[in-house]
Design an enzyme around this catalytic site. Sequence first.
Site: not given
Length: 419
Positions: A35, A85, A201, A239, A255, A314, A321
């Site tokens: 890294d 990305t 993806k 349903h 994402c 979340k 982010r």
Amino acid sequence: MRAKRETVSIIGLGYMGLPTACLFARAGFLVRGVDKDARKIEMLKKGTPPFEEKGLAALLRSARKNIDFSVTPTPVDMFVISVPTPITKARRPDLSYVEAATRSIVPVLKNGDLVVIESTVSPGVCGGRVKKILDMSKKRYFLAHCPERAFPGETIKEMIRNDRIIGGVDGKSARRAEYFYRTFVKGNIFLTDIATAETVKLLENAYRGVNIAFANEMAKIADTIGVNVWRAIKLANRHPRVNILKPGPGVGGHCIPIDPWFLATADMKNAKLLVDSLLVNEGMGAYVARFLEMRAAERKLAIHKVAIMGVAYKSDVDDARETPALHLARALARRGYGVRCTDPYVKQFELPLYPEKDVLVWADAAVIITDHARYRNMNFRNASVKLIVDTRNVLEKARKNISAGIHVVTLGDGETRRG
Ligand code: SAJ
């Protein structure tokens, strides 16, 4: 675990790259984690995880004897590129990290090495731009795309259990990558071509983004027609072929708000539903600000100071982010409100974070942005807030414990008083 002959290097030790590196090490490969962030490398050398993820500290401990960390790539038999990305301000894919990481391995690439791109990319990038850079090495190498599909908060479990899609520039590359992933993946592994793997993806996250946008649009319509969207969705989902996701303040994370742009920008002429969905989700912050204002006005409440509860994107993660909290904070500030944010888990954020108890005696209103489990039982005793806007329906059960003087309204509850 039996020691393996091959050596593996993971370039990019983030939320996905670090657990991946540990899983390869635990499977018996000698692993080098790379890294460019020297501070992160120092922490990892001391055995300290640089971020929180369930089970990561233990995984790191169990992998330690097979793993070392550095800021530069060294020769190995398999490279995994797992760098971010993002999208640019103009919402174009920013492939600069993938390109730089690929360039960094060119000097150490040997004949017969395998390169796997795990980062999410636009269709055609692995077989195009990435391959072009690797070709500068003049070596014969294998190249595959194996997009990560783990759910932050459950990353390690999902990395092991989930099915994986591997696309190769040729069959041999795909099979070679399968050999490595098979050592720790317990789900099925499906082999395909590289552009299909890239697209799969993007389809997954686009599907989820569109589904959430649909739920968000239904929440707004429910507010107009006076129906509770939460009850309606719950019943519609009875349903056998319907599965509507939950409305909320918009989508966050690295994402769902981003990946669909990778597909959309590949063919803007046809990507109508995708673009509209992305914009519906992005616009939820502004909608929630208007919702708060309208509900306060109906109740003749004077609201000047708003507490934003939860900046994590979340529930029960420390990751902020692309959080919808930021869109809301900006929308409220534009409307002249004082805004203070609080979160039980997040440590780094663009705006200052305040302790929950301080914020709740400062504010006139609170907006729940994140569905953290601990909010489900809050009773808001001692709070100064007169209005709570629940954008996630987390207070459904706690409502009866909240003091009678506090108004609780839920996004999409259809309870606007008209006339
Ligand atoms: N959200 C809603 N309503 C819902 C579900 C989610 O508003 O019903 C919001 C969340 O609160 C959050 C955002 O959407 O702000 C995205 O959260 P998420 O839990 O749907 O997804 P991520 O970003 O944590 O992980 C996704 C996953 N993709 C899919 O489920 C198709 C994961 O499997 C991927 O690996 C990950 O993206 C990724 O790295 O691409």
